[in-house]
Every structure is written in C-alpha cells, then in structure tokens.
Design a protein around this motif. Structure first.
Motif, PDB file in Angstrom:
ATOM      1  N   TYR A   1      64.541  82.817  77.005  1.00 36.95           N
ATOM      2  CA  TYR A   1      65.228  82.132  78.103  1.00 36.95           C
ATOM      3  C   TYR A   1      64.465  80.919  78.634  1.00 36.95           C
ATOM      4  O   TYR A   1      64.975  80.200  79.492  1.00 36.95           O
TER       5      TYR A   1
ATOM      6  N   PRO B   1      73.666  84.621  77.720  1.00 36.12           N
ATOM      7  CA  PRO B   1      74.277  85.001  79.003  1.00 36.12           C
ATOM      8  C   PRO B   1      73.237  85.538  79.979  1.00 36.12           C
ATOM      9  O   PRO B   1      72.194  86.055  79.585  1.00 36.12           O
TER      10      PRO B   1
ATOM     11  N   GLY C   1      74.664  84.823  87.904  1.00 33.60           N
ATOM     12  CA  GLY C   1      74.947  84.750  86.477  1.00 33.60           C
ATOM     13  C   GLY C   1      75.131  83.338  85.971  1.00 33.60           C
ATOM     14  O   GLY C   1      75.679  83.129  84.871  1.00 33.60           O
ATOM     15  N   LYS C   2      74.670  82.335  86.737  1.00 36.98           N
ATOM     16  CA  LYS C   2      74.859  80.935  86.358  1.00 36.98           C
ATOM     17  C   LYS C   2      73.621  80.381  85.649  1.00 36.98           C
ATOM     18  O   LYS C   2      72.506  80.850  85.852  1.00 36.98           O
ATOM     19  N   GLN C   3      73.859  79.353  84.823  1.00 38.06           N
ATOM     20  CA  GLN C   3      72.765  78.682  84.132  1.00 38.06           C
ATOM     21  C   GLN C   3      72.100  77.665  85.059  1.00 38.06           C
ATOM     22  O   GLN C   3      72.753  77.089  85.944  1.00 38.06           O
TER      23      GLN C   3
ATOM     24  N   ALA D   1      72.997  88.125  83.235  1.00 39.63           N
ATOM     25  CA  ALA D   1      73.705  89.170  83.969  1.00 39.63           C
ATOM     26  C   ALA D   1      73.613  88.910  85.463  1.00 39.63           C
ATOM     27  O   ALA D   1      72.555  88.548  85.987  1.00 39.63           O
ATOM     28  N   GLU D   2      74.732  89.080  86.157  1.00 36.18           N
ATOM     29  CA  GLU D   2      74.725  88.957  87.608  1.00 36.18           C
ATOM     30  C   GLU D   2      73.985  90.143  88.227  1.00 36.18           C
ATOM     31  O   GLU D   2      73.816  91.184  87.617  1.00 36.18           O
TER      32      GLU D   2
ATOM     33  N   ASP E   1      74.446  77.103  72.616  1.00 39.03           N
ATOM     34  CA  ASP E   1      75.080  78.302  73.159  1.00 39.03           C
ATOM     35  C   ASP E   1      74.036  79.099  73.932  1.00 39.03           C
ATOM     36  O   ASP E   1      73.315  79.926  73.365  1.00 39.03           O
TER      37      ASP E   1
END
Length: 433
Positions: free
Chosen positions: A364, A54, A391-393, A56-57, A51
């Motif tokens: 991260y 997240p 906001g993408k991985q 943030a954009e 998981d």
C-alpha cells in the motif's frame, strides 16, 4: 525551479529519469543504471497497473513497531539528530491522532561502513519483530544490511539513501526511500558548477556507492554543459589523511573542486584552502553540507556552494519549531522532513492494509503516496486517516514535498536546494535546482 524526476516502471525494469536542469540548461534524459544486485522478473503489482488495492472501511486497532538505524556515530553522525527528531515527531503525530493505530519506535545506531554497527542493530531490531526499519542514512551502510532486512519480510525505508543502485535492487518490493536518486543531485550540482563559469573541475570522492555514483552523475552533467573534469581522486571510509588526494587534484589546476564526501570534508577543506586553493571555489553535497561555525576560521569557505535534496525549511511553517520541541539542540534539519514522512507513510499504509506485516504494508505504500494515480490530496496523517477510515484512496504529500512513489520505491518528484556558505561557516539556501 524544482527538479522533477518522472518514472513509471516495474521494480525489475530499468528506470528512466527525466531531470529538468537549472535555468538556462536543457533538460537531460538520464538512465539510472544499477550496479547493485540485478532484480529478477516480477509480476506487476496492482498499483503499477493503475488498479489500486481496496481499502476496507472502519476503525482499526493496530500497534506498529518500528526500528531505526540512523547515524548516532560515524562519518554521518551530524545527520542523526535531525533524522531521529523527524522520526520521533512523526510517531508523536500518529499517536496523538488516536486513530486506531499507534507507533512505537526503537532507536539504534547505524555507525558507518568501518564498523559492523548496522548489522548488530538490525539483528537486534529483527529479534523485536519490527515491521519496518528506518535507515540507514548512508547508502553504503544500507547495502550491508538490505538483504538481511528484506529476507525477514521487513520493510527498509531510508530517508537519505541516494545511490542509484537501489532503484533496481532485488528487494522483494520492501525497500523504499523518501530521498531522490543521485541522478538528480548530480545533474543539479554539475550544471550549477558550469553555470558559475567554471570550465574545469576536480573532485575528491568517497570510494563507495554514494560517492562514486554522485561523482559520475555530476561529471556527466558538468561535461554535458561544456566543462571538463580534470582530476578525480578517491579515498576510502576510515582514511584520516587526504594529502595525496589534495595534491592530485590541485596539481590539475581546476577552476573548482567538488567535495563528494561525508564529514571527511571537515579535514579536507581547511587543508585545501591552506594549500592555496580559494575557499569560494569549493562545492559541497548532502553528505557534508553542515554547520562548520565551530570548526573552521571565519570566512574559510565564504561564497562556496552546495546542494541538498529537500524543500526550504523556511517554507515549512511550524515544522522546524516542532522539531526543536523534540530536540532543542537542533541546528541542522537535513533529512528531518524525509524521516518524518517515512513514519507517516508507513502508518498510513499499515492502516490502509489493516496490517502490521511488512509485506502487507509495502503493498500500500505506493498508492497512499499517490503513486497509483488515485486518491485525494492530504498533507497530514490525521486528514489521511479520516479518508482511509471511509475506504477512500489518498495521495499524501508531507513536509518533504510531493513524494509519489514509483514501482521501484523511489520518489518521482524532488527539489534540490542550492546553498551558499556565509562568513561564519554556516550556510543559507539561495535557490532551488
């Protein structure tokens, strides 16, 4: 072919490495047992469970202060220029992107374990509130400062530490490296020596965590392939005479001798060959694989071989040319790519965290490397930032190759290069282990 190490465990768990040996040798299941400080039980991070945290954009406005403790002096000083060039090129690329994060690097010396240089340098860097310290190159040096660094909540990120002791070290999740554990290099080296037709092996070994660890894994692989280690002579950092070690090893009349040293090989090698041992039956490692064209008589070790983690620089496009733009005097590129990737990964993780706090960045690092199992593949800082801004991985692979950190901060994929010395005492890559 490439050597791959796959691992999935928490930092407090024992890591099992699966190394694929060179062609013709069966795969070995190796356990990277730590002799360092044992790690206490820790909770599993979100990345470990699959998981990913997240992102943030939106744009950022971050200034990331980094320090280095790379060898400007001491037994690994020949590695300092390519590593510092890699760091500077990484910082230049981050800053040129104009992506809302800038990097400022303060360069300091690590010295070696005969001095307190690294401690002095780390104390200075911590006083400047750096977010991460890149280095040391020597595993032994890193052991002298790792507790000081992580206790301050700062990341230690080595481009060249290979001791297996760091895999389970009690580092609060703050120690990372782009170099693979010596479990891998030892396996490739031991199998290489056996595949070359040598039945017996002598070793001259630096008595520190790097030397004894790499010797252990080399011996295990060589003997698993049917060989026998008949002599293993240790010496300490700072020693200047190696007559006793040379006499001990040559008295056992081995077919080959592995030199698991740093730049002490510059002295040991001519003495070994001068004693009558054939120069083409020597084997070198990442700690001493260097250009000796200005040090030794031509042909001294022609035909001898060695191992070094990392991709073939000939496949890296303009990367080496760009390194030369940073430092025109470079003739060796060892761990330059790993140093470059350390900077880029730290910047990407800081951007993903929207923070320059070391503990936040560390959360991260695994997922921007693809270690969480998510993310779109990117091969440059600029491409990674574009996706993070949305906001993408991401899954970053750089010039050092696929990195994909596990929960121990270790890369789970690596290539070990096999090299051979030429008549002029320079070396050329002849394959991958």
């Amino acid at each position: 072919m490439s050597v791959f190490a796959k691992a999935s465990a928490t930092r407090s768990a024992r890591t099992v490495w699966t190394g694929v040996a060179i062609a013709g040798v069966s795969a070995l299941l190796l356990s990277a047992c730590s002799t360092g400080t044992p790690a206490p039980a820790e909770s599993e991070s979100p990345a470990a469970s699959g998981d990913a945290l997240p992102i943030a954009e939106g744009e950022r406005d971050l200034s990331l202060p980094l320090g280095t403790i790379l060898p400007q002096s001491g037994a690994l000083a020949f590695l300092g220029p390519p590593e510092e060039a890699g760091v500077q090129l990484g910082a230049d690329d981050v800053n040129a992107a104009g992506a809302g994060i800038s990097v400022d690097v303060t360069y300091r010396d690590s010295g070696d374990t005969t001095t307190d240089t690294a401690t002095v340098s780390v104390t200075d860097l911590l006083s400047q509130n750096v977010s991460a310290i890149i280095g040391a190159a020597s595993s032994g040096v890193s052991k002298t400062v790792i507790d000081q660094i992580v206790a301050a909540g700062v990341i230690q990120f080595s481009p060249a530490n290979t001791s297996a002791d760091f895999t389970n070290y009690n580092d609060n999740g703050l120690y990372w490296r782009t170099a693979p554990s010596d479990v891998l290099q030892g396996e490739v080296l031991g199998n290489l020596i056996a595949e070359d037709g040598n039945a017996t092996l002598g070793m001259i070994v630096l008595n520190d965590s790097y030397g004894t660890g790499l010797a252990k894994f080399t011996k295990e692989a060589f003997e698993a392939a049917g060989g026998e280690v008949v002599a293993e002579a240790l010496f300490n950092e700072g020693d200047s005479s190696f007559d006793a070690q040379i006499s001990e090893v040559t008295a056992a009349n081995p077919d080959a001798i592995a030199l698991i040293t740093f730049d002490q090989a510059k002295i040991i090698t001519p003495a070994l060959v001068g004693s009558g041992f054939p120069g083409d039956k020597l084997y070198f490692v990442d700690g001493n694989l260097a250009d000796y064209s200005k040090d030794w008589a031509p042909g001294l070790v022609a035909g001898s071989k060695g191992t070094l983690p990392g991709l073939d620089v000939g496949t890296l496009g303009d990367f080496t040319d760009r390194l030369k733009g940073v430092d025109p005097s470079l003739t060796d590129y060892s761990y330059a790519a790993e140093s470059y990737d350390a900077v880029v990964l730290l910047a990407l993780a800081a951007y993903a965290a929207n923070s320059t706090d070391g503990t936040e960045i560390a959360k991260y690092l695994q997922q921007v490397s693809g270690g969480s199992g998510d993310g779109e593949k990117v091969t440059s800082f600029e491409d990674g930032i574009k996706l993070l801004d949305e906001g993408k991985q991401i899954d970053y692979d750089g010039p050092s190759g696929p990195i994909t950190f596990d929960e121990n901060g270790d890369p789970t994929e690596a290539t070990i290069g096999i090299f051979q010395y030429n008549d002029d005492n320079t070396y050329s890559r002849i394959g991958d282990g």
